[in-house]
Design a protein around this motif. Sequence first.
Motif, mmCIF file in Angstrom:
data_model
loop_
_atom_site.group_PDB
_atom_site.id
_atom_site.type_symbol
_atom_site.label_atom_id
_atom_site.label_comp_id
_atom_site.label_asym_id
_atom_site.label_seq_id
_atom_site.Cartn_x
_atom_site.Cartn_y
_atom_site.Cartn_z
ATOM 1 N N LEU A 80 4.614 11.677 -3.178
ATOM 2 C CA LEU A 80 5.090 10.379 -2.698
ATOM 3 C C LEU A 80 5.681 9.544 -3.822
ATOM 4 C CD1 LEU A 80 2.243 9.411 -0.187
ATOM 5 C CD2 LEU A 80 4.418 10.525 0.283
ATOM 6 N N MET A 81 5.043 9.572 -4.983
ATOM 7 C CA MET A 81 5.552 8.792 -6.114
ATOM 8 C C MET A 81 6.887 9.332 -6.616
ATOM 9 S SD MET A 81 3.414 6.297 -6.663
ATOM 10 C CE MET A 81 3.750 5.767 -8.340
ATOM 11 N N ARG B 9 1.214 -1.697 8.946
ATOM 12 C CA ARG B 9 2.284 -2.635 8.593
ATOM 13 C C ARG B 9 2.299 -2.975 7.098
ATOM 14 N NH1 ARG B 9 0.951 -4.419 14.056
ATOM 15 N NH2 ARG B 9 2.883 -4.336 15.304
ATOM 16 N N ARG B 10 1.228 -2.711 6.406
ATOM 17 C CA ARG B 10 1.162 -3.007 4.967
ATOM 18 C C ARG B 10 1.520 -1.784 4.120
ATOM 19 N NH1 ARG B 10 -3.495 -4.263 2.560
ATOM 20 N NH2 ARG B 10 -2.473 -5.691 1.097
ATOM 21 N N SER B 11 1.643 -0.609 4.750
ATOM 22 C CA SER B 11 1.789 0.640 4.002
ATOM 23 C C SER B 11 3.230 1.145 4.029
ATOM 24 C CB SER B 11 0.864 1.715 4.587
ATOM 25 O OG SER B 11 -0.481 1.284 4.566
ATOM 26 N N LYS B 12 3.612 1.776 2.915
ATOM 27 C CA LYS B 12 4.927 2.413 2.846
ATOM 28 C C LYS B 12 4.932 3.710 3.656
ATOM 29 C CE LYS B 12 6.305 0.738 -1.759
ATOM 30 N NZ LYS B 12 5.184 -0.206 -1.971
ATOM 31 N N TYR B 13 3.882 4.508 3.487
ATOM 32 C CA TYR B 13 3.779 5.801 4.162
ATOM 33 C C TYR B 13 2.484 5.842 4.973
ATOM 34 C CZ TYR B 13 7.292 7.248 0.702
ATOM 35 O OH TYR B 13 8.424 7.346 -0.077
ATOM 36 N N CYS B 14 2.533 6.527 6.102
ATOM 37 C CA CYS B 14 1.346 6.698 6.938
ATOM 38 C C CYS B 14 1.156 8.183 7.230
ATOM 39 C CB CYS B 14 1.493 5.924 8.248
ATOM 40 S SG CYS B 14 1.480 4.128 8.027
ATOM 41 N N PRO C 29 6.484 8.102 8.442
ATOM 42 C CA PRO C 29 5.466 9.116 8.753
ATOM 43 C C PRO C 29 5.440 10.234 7.707
ATOM 44 C CG PRO C 29 6.922 8.691 10.636
ATOM 45 C CD PRO C 29 7.565 8.071 9.438
ATOM 46 N N VAL C 30 4.229 10.654 7.346
ATOM 47 C CA VAL C 30 4.022 11.827 6.501
ATOM 48 C C VAL C 30 3.345 12.871 7.365
ATOM 49 C CG1 VAL C 30 2.930 12.757 4.428
ATOM 50 C CG2 VAL C 30 3.814 10.408 4.427
ATOM 51 N N LEU C 31 4.067 13.903 7.733
ATOM 52 C CA LEU C 31 3.561 14.899 8.668
ATOM 53 C C LEU C 31 2.809 15.986 7.915
ATOM 54 C CD1 LEU C 31 6.685 15.273 11.002
ATOM 55 C CD2 LEU C 31 4.856 13.560 11.058
ATOM 56 N N LEU C 32 1.510 16.079 8.200
ATOM 57 C CA LEU C 32 0.664 17.162 7.680
ATOM 58 C C LEU C 32 0.307 18.048 8.866
ATOM 59 C CD1 LEU C 32 -1.823 15.362 5.233
ATOM 60 C CD2 LEU C 32 0.071 16.844 4.630
ATOM 61 N N LYS C 33 1.181 18.956 9.195
ATOM 62 C CA LYS C 33 1.012 19.761 10.405
ATOM 63 C C LYS C 33 1.561 21.163 10.157
ATOM 64 C CE LYS C 33 1.781 15.690 13.362
ATOM 65 N NZ LYS C 33 0.515 15.573 14.087
ATOM 66 N N ASP C 34 0.841 22.143 10.621
ATOM 67 C CA ASP C 34 1.333 23.517 10.597
ATOM 68 C C ASP C 34 1.842 23.890 11.992
ATOM 69 O OD1 ASP C 34 0.844 24.083 7.938
ATOM 70 O OD2 ASP C 34 -1.209 24.777 8.323
ATOM 71 N N VAL D 292 0.852 -1.196 0.000
ATOM 72 C CA VAL D 292 0.000 0.000 0.000
ATOM 73 C C VAL D 292 0.885 1.241 0.000
ATOM 74 C CG1 VAL D 292 -1.780 1.281 1.248
ATOM 75 C CG2 VAL D 292 -1.828 -1.231 1.230
ATOM 76 N N LEU D 293 0.578 2.215 -0.874
ATOM 77 C CA LEU D 293 1.396 3.422 -0.951
ATOM 78 C C LEU D 293 1.263 4.265 0.319
ATOM 79 C CD1 LEU D 293 3.248 5.359 -2.507
ATOM 80 C CD2 LEU D 293 1.174 6.419 -3.472
ATOM 81 N N VAL D 294 0.034 4.581 0.720
ATOM 82 C CA VAL D 294 -0.154 5.471 1.870
ATOM 83 C C VAL D 294 -1.485 5.175 2.540
ATOM 84 C CG1 VAL D 294 -1.203 7.337 0.509
ATOM 85 C CG2 VAL D 294 -0.029 7.872 2.661
ATOM 86 N N PHE D 295 -1.536 5.353 3.888
ATOM 87 C CA PHE D 295 -2.723 5.005 4.661
ATOM 88 C C PHE D 295 -3.022 6.079 5.697
ATOM 89 C CE2 PHE D 295 -4.135 3.090 8.757
ATOM 90 C CZ PHE D 295 -5.432 2.782 8.389
ATOM 91 N N TYR D 296 -4.322 6.298 5.892
ATOM 92 C CA TYR D 296 -4.806 7.115 7.007
ATOM 93 C C TYR D 296 -6.232 6.701 7.323
ATOM 94 C CZ TYR D 296 -6.960 10.800 9.700
ATOM 95 O OH TYR D 296 -7.644 11.473 10.668
ATOM 96 N N ALA D 297 -6.544 6.638 8.610
ATOM 97 C CA ALA D 297 -7.926 6.458 9.061
ATOM 98 C C ALA D 297 -8.087 7.235 10.356
ATOM 99 C CB ALA D 297 -8.254 4.981 9.271
ATOM 100 N N GLY D 298 -9.159 8.033 10.436
ATOM 101 C CA GLY D 298 -9.387 8.800 11.655
ATOM 102 C C GLY D 298 -10.513 9.791 11.504
#
Length: 451
Positions: free
Chosen positions: A396-397, A332-337, A360-365, A288-294
Amino acid sequence: MADPSSSFSSSPKFVYFVVIPLIMLSALLLIFNHKPSSSFSFPLPPQPIALTSAAPPPVVESKRKYADLEMVEASLAKARANIHEARTNNESSYDADYIPRGPLYRNPNAFHRSYLEMEKTLKIYVYEEGDPPLYHYGTSLGILGIEGIILHQIEISSFRTTDPLRAHLFFLPISFQSIANYAYVVHNRAWDPLQNIATDYVNLISTRHPFWNRSLGRDHFIVGCHDWTPKISIGAEHLYKNSIRVLCNANTSEGFKPGTDVSMPEIHLPEGTLDGLIGGPPAEERPVLVFYAGGVHGYIRQVLMEQWRNKDPEIQVHEYLPENMSYYGMFRRSKYCICPSGWEVASPRMVEAIYMGCVPVLLKDHYAKPFDDVLEWTKFALEVEVKEIANLKKILMAVPQEKYLEMQRNGVRVRRHFEVNFPPKRYDVFHMILHSMWLRRINVQLHQPHI
């Protein structure tokens, strides 16, 4: 014939002209020969609500030999010189347990020498005033549990001293999570009642002990993971301006000061331990390229959902996790989270990604990253600006495979600095938080006030 002296002694003139002047002269001699005390002595204030009613401590001598402020500062000056030597001469130190190496660290030799100096030197005094649950207590469970964990570990730590004259740091054991849980009145938007708890505690400490006043709190610290900790601490002026605040909500736009405050990672231990959280497959076995759930709370998550929810099978972005999908299994299946801010900047996803080998991919200001004065975050994490969320897949690509593999391996190596251990282990998250405070303390030089 009568004795003249007996006649005179019975006269009132003897009292007026001899006895009274002698008494006044004796009093004056006592006043001029009196030496002022060199001891600290402070009156006690009215007892604040919820604080322990305790007898005042014994008077502390201000210049006790070999244990006064000058000796404390001398030990810090020696540590500073040793760290500077390791930095400038690129000298490594021997350590049978661990030697930091490689691009993960801004200066591995300086960090290592500083860490060893901390282990050898640092002493923390914990004020004993205050009753649980608002003081000396914090739950270790839930996404804010790191606050309670660190509070407990400090109190039983080998760094703790019972002699305040030997201390380099002074801990105010306020549980901000407990203040939010026990003292907050639902639907009451006033901050004053919560801020007054912190203010009352500081006032109590400053009148019972001399150490707060001599530095105006510069060698004192608090620990708080609740989102409200910054706002509550602002109620005590010098606590906010001068003291070291160890915060999960390390938002520079809300008053976090990177040179004074310490960013603490938010860590969620569902079972209270690291069991089941550490480890994952190698980089080559993550399809999996990237994952998020929330949940969708806060502007950044709203934008993320609008751009990527159910838009691309390679971008697994979910508000509610599908029934056939495991949350940690996807890490555990993803390259980036993706680790986005919510209402506040802190989130346990960043550490969860590090634990499970997902970059980790940080999306934070305005986020001050934990241990940023030691760790080189660009070597094991990606930062994406909020304005670039629409270009997330393209970004990411575009990461070369070789760079991704290096970041993933570095994340596994840096993991030990974010692990929670019972009891703490060298170089783990407890010791890294202490080291961040140590760095800020050795950069502050205090002077003995004139008594």
